[in-house]
Motif scaffolding. Structure first.
Motif, PDB file in Angstrom:
ATOM      1  N   LEU A  84       0.850  -1.189   0.000  1.00 51.97           N
ATOM      2  CA  LEU A  84       0.000   0.000   0.000  1.00 51.97           C
ATOM      3  C   LEU A  84       0.886   1.240   0.000  1.00 51.97           C
ATOM      4  CD1 LEU A  84      -2.627   1.665   0.431  1.00 51.97           C
ATOM      5  CD2 LEU A  84      -2.362   1.203   2.883  1.00 51.97           C
ATOM      6  N   ILE A  85       0.627   2.143  -0.934  1.00 56.86           N
ATOM      7  CA  ILE A  85       1.280   3.436  -0.948  1.00 56.86           C
ATOM      8  C   ILE A  85       0.191   4.483  -0.787  1.00 56.86           C
ATOM      9  CG2 ILE A  85       2.655   5.073  -2.284  1.00 56.86           C
ATOM     10  CD1 ILE A  85       3.956   2.620  -3.638  1.00 56.86           C
ATOM     11  N   ASN A  86       0.163   5.108   0.377  1.00 57.91           N
ATOM     12  CA  ASN A  86      -0.816   6.160   0.670  1.00 57.91           C
ATOM     13  C   ASN A  86      -0.273   7.473   0.124  1.00 57.91           C
ATOM     14  OD1 ASN A  86      -3.190   5.319   2.102  1.00 57.91           O
ATOM     15  ND2 ASN A  86      -1.846   4.681   3.757  1.00 57.91           N
ATOM     16  N   ASN A  87      -0.716   7.831  -1.075  1.00 55.32           N
ATOM     17  CA  ASN A  87      -0.215   9.035  -1.722  1.00 55.32           C
ATOM     18  C   ASN A  87      -1.287  10.107  -1.902  1.00 55.32           C
ATOM     19  OD1 ASN A  87       1.837  10.513  -3.399  1.00 55.32           O
ATOM     20  ND2 ASN A  87       0.250  10.201  -4.930  1.00 55.32           N
ATOM     21  N   ALA A  88      -2.553   9.744  -1.766  1.00 55.52           N
ATOM     22  CA  ALA A  88      -3.623  10.730  -1.964  1.00 55.52           C
ATOM     23  C   ALA A  88      -3.518  11.807  -0.904  1.00 55.52           C
ATOM     24  CB  ALA A  88      -4.987  10.055  -1.897  1.00 55.52           C
ATOM     25  N   GLY A  89      -3.735  13.002  -1.307  1.00 60.10           N
ATOM     26  CA  GLY A  89      -3.695  14.095  -0.355  1.00 60.10           C
ATOM     27  C   GLY A  89      -4.258  15.356  -0.968  1.00 60.10           C
ATOM     28  N   LEU A  90      -4.609  16.254  -0.125  1.00 65.90           N
ATOM     29  CA  LEU A  90      -5.193  17.515  -0.548  1.00 65.90           C
ATOM     30  C   LEU A  90      -4.293  18.633  -0.049  1.00 65.90           C
ATOM     31  CD1 LEU A  90      -7.748  18.803  -1.821  1.00 65.90           C
ATOM     32  CD2 LEU A  90      -8.731  18.841   0.460  1.00 65.90           C
ATOM     33  N   GLY A  91      -3.846  19.455  -0.967  1.00 66.37           N
ATOM     34  CA  GLY A  91      -3.051  20.613  -0.590  1.00 66.37           C
ATOM     35  C   GLY A  91      -3.943  21.839  -0.553  1.00 66.37           C
ATOM     36  N   THR A  92      -3.433  22.867   0.024  1.00 61.84           N
ATOM     37  CA  THR A  92      -4.200  24.101   0.083  1.00 61.84           C
ATOM     38  C   THR A  92      -3.271  25.276  -0.180  1.00 61.84           C
ATOM     39  OG1 THR A  92      -5.568  25.514   1.471  1.00 61.84           O
ATOM     40  CG2 THR A  92      -3.955  24.174   2.606  1.00 61.84           C
ATOM     41  N   GLY A  93      -3.747  26.179  -0.997  1.00 59.66           N
ATOM     42  CA  GLY A  93      -2.967  27.366  -1.290  1.00 59.66           C
ATOM     43  C   GLY A  93      -3.252  28.502  -0.329  1.00 59.66           C
ATOM     44  N   GLY A  94      -4.245  28.304   0.530  1.00 56.71           N
ATOM     45  CA  GLY A  94      -4.654  29.384   1.427  1.00 56.71           C
ATOM     46  C   GLY A  94      -4.170  29.188   2.840  1.00 56.71           C
ATOM     47  N   LEU A  95      -4.446  30.152   3.629  1.00 56.31           N
ATOM     48  CA  LEU A  95      -4.118  30.096   5.045  1.00 56.31           C
ATOM     49  C   LEU A  95      -5.242  29.423   5.807  1.00 56.31           C
ATOM     50  CD1 LEU A  95      -2.865  33.763   5.488  1.00 56.31           C
ATOM     51  CD2 LEU A  95      -1.465  31.703   5.320  1.00 56.31           C
ATOM     52  N   LEU A  96      -4.903  28.698   6.824  1.00 61.54           N
ATOM     53  CA  LEU A  96      -5.895  28.046   7.661  1.00 61.54           C
ATOM     54  C   LEU A  96      -6.915  29.049   8.192  1.00 61.54           C
ATOM     55  CD1 LEU A  96      -6.727  25.354   8.991  1.00 61.54           C
ATOM     56  CD2 LEU A  96      -5.256  25.971  10.901  1.00 61.54           C
ATOM     57  N   SER A  97      -6.459  30.219   8.534  1.00 61.24           N
ATOM     58  CA  SER A  97      -7.359  31.219   9.117  1.00 61.24           C
ATOM     59  C   SER A  97      -8.405  31.733   8.140  1.00 61.24           C
ATOM     60  CB  SER A  97      -6.557  32.392   9.679  1.00 61.24           C
ATOM     61  OG  SER A  97      -5.847  33.033   8.638  1.00 61.24           O
ATOM     62  N   THR A  98      -8.171  31.548   6.849  1.00 62.53           N
ATOM     63  CA  THR A  98      -9.138  32.021   5.848  1.00 62.53           C
ATOM     64  C   THR A  98      -9.964  30.894   5.244  1.00 62.53           C
ATOM     65  OG1 THR A  98      -7.525  31.873   4.045  1.00 62.53           O
ATOM     66  CG2 THR A  98      -7.672  33.978   5.250  1.00 62.53           C
ATOM     67  N   MET A  99      -9.682  29.658   5.630  1.00 60.70           N
ATOM     68  CA  MET A  99     -10.415  28.514   5.081  1.00 60.70           C
ATOM     69  C   MET A  99     -11.768  28.356   5.761  1.00 60.70           C
ATOM     70  SD  MET A  99      -7.377  25.678   4.771  1.00 60.70           S
ATOM     71  CE  MET A  99      -8.439  24.409   4.088  1.00 60.70           C
ATOM     72  N   ARG A 100     -12.741  27.895   4.992  1.00 65.01           N
ATOM     73  CA  ARG A 100     -14.044  27.558   5.568  1.00 65.01           C
ATOM     74  C   ARG A 100     -13.894  26.301   6.417  1.00 65.01           C
ATOM     75  NH1 ARG A 100     -15.926  27.640   0.000  1.00 65.01           N
ATOM     76  NH2 ARG A 100     -16.233  29.810  -0.532  1.00 65.01           N
ATOM     77  N   ASP A 101     -14.774  26.151   7.398  1.00 62.25           N
ATOM     78  CA  ASP A 101     -14.741  24.962   8.255  1.00 62.25           C
ATOM     79  C   ASP A 101     -14.894  23.692   7.426  1.00 62.25           C
ATOM     80  OD1 ASP A 101     -14.456  26.661  10.384  1.00 62.25           O
ATOM     81  OD2 ASP A 101     -16.504  26.392  11.147  1.00 62.25           O
ATOM     82  N   SER A 102     -15.743  23.716   6.411  1.00 62.06           N
ATOM     83  CA  SER A 102     -15.953  22.534   5.569  1.00 62.06           C
ATOM     84  C   SER A 102     -14.678  22.165   4.807  1.00 62.06           C
ATOM     85  CB  SER A 102     -17.106  22.759   4.593  1.00 62.06           C
ATOM     86  OG  SER A 102     -16.820  23.839   3.725  1.00 62.06           O
ATOM     87  N   GLU A 103     -13.881  23.147   4.407  1.00 64.13           N
ATOM     88  CA  GLU A 103     -12.615  22.877   3.719  1.00 64.13           C
ATOM     89  C   GLU A 103     -11.606  22.253   4.680  1.00 64.13           C
ATOM     90  OE1 GLU A 103     -12.322  26.338   0.350  1.00 64.13           O
ATOM     91  OE2 GLU A 103     -12.029  26.937   2.440  1.00 64.13           O
ATOM     92  N   ILE A 104     -11.586  22.740   5.908  1.00 59.79           N
ATOM     93  CA  ILE A 104     -10.689  22.167   6.913  1.00 59.79           C
ATOM     94  C   ILE A 104     -11.094  20.726   7.213  1.00 59.79           C
ATOM     95  CG2 ILE A 104      -9.927  22.320   9.331  1.00 59.79           C
ATOM     96  CD1 ILE A 104     -10.275  25.397   9.035  1.00 59.79           C
ATOM     97  N   ASP A 105     -12.395  20.472   7.329  1.00 63.35           N
ATOM     98  CA  ASP A 105     -12.890  19.126   7.590  1.00 63.35           C
ATOM     99  C   ASP A 105     -12.457  18.164   6.478  1.00 63.35           C
ATOM    100  OD1 ASP A 105     -14.693  17.206   9.048  1.00 63.35           O
ATOM    101  OD2 ASP A 105     -15.722  17.270   7.099  1.00 63.35           O
TER     102      ASP A 105
END
Length: 124
Positions: A84-105
């Motif tokens: 198993l190679i766990n490679n899936a991931g989500l990056g973000t170009g924004g700051l945590l403080s500006t992200m919606r709660d749903s995006e953080i979830d």
């Protein structure tokens, strides 16, 4: 042929690992939300070379409830999963403080919870 599951296997680093594993004789089960032209070309090349194989399974791994049935269906279709190679991931170009709660979830589910749950069901 030994089976290796690569999450995020349709592009980028995951696709590169998929190609390399297939070229070395493994059956790679690439998991991603959607396939790509590059993955389809790699699967065709693997079929022509007769060295390895590339299969694709569509799954949004941020939907944690989909993981158990996904792994069950892969085992039924291909047999035991050797690696198993766990490679899936989500990056973000924004700051945590500006992200919606749903995006953080979604970020936390895909980058932290899903790899743990995927590993749990593959290792069983």
């Amino acid at each position: 042929m030994l089976n290796v599951l690569v999450s995020g296997g349709s592009r980028g680093l995951g696709l590169a690992m998929t190609r390399l594993l297939a070229a070395n004789g493994y059956r790679v089960i690439a998991v991603a939300r959607k396939s790509s032209d590059e993955l389809e070309a790699a699967a065709a090349a693997a079929r022509e070379s007769h060295q390895g194989a590339i299969e694709f399974r569509a799954c949004d791994l941020s939907e944690v409830a989909q993981i158990k049935p996904l792994v069950r269906s892969m085992r039924a279709d291909f047999g035991p999963i050797y690696g198993l190679i766990n490679n899936a991931g989500l990056g973000t170009g924004g700051l945590l403080s500006t992200m919606r709660d749903s995006e953080i979830d979604r970020l936390i589910r895909l980058n932290t919870i899903s790899p743990i749950v995927l590993t749990k069901y593959v290792a069983r």
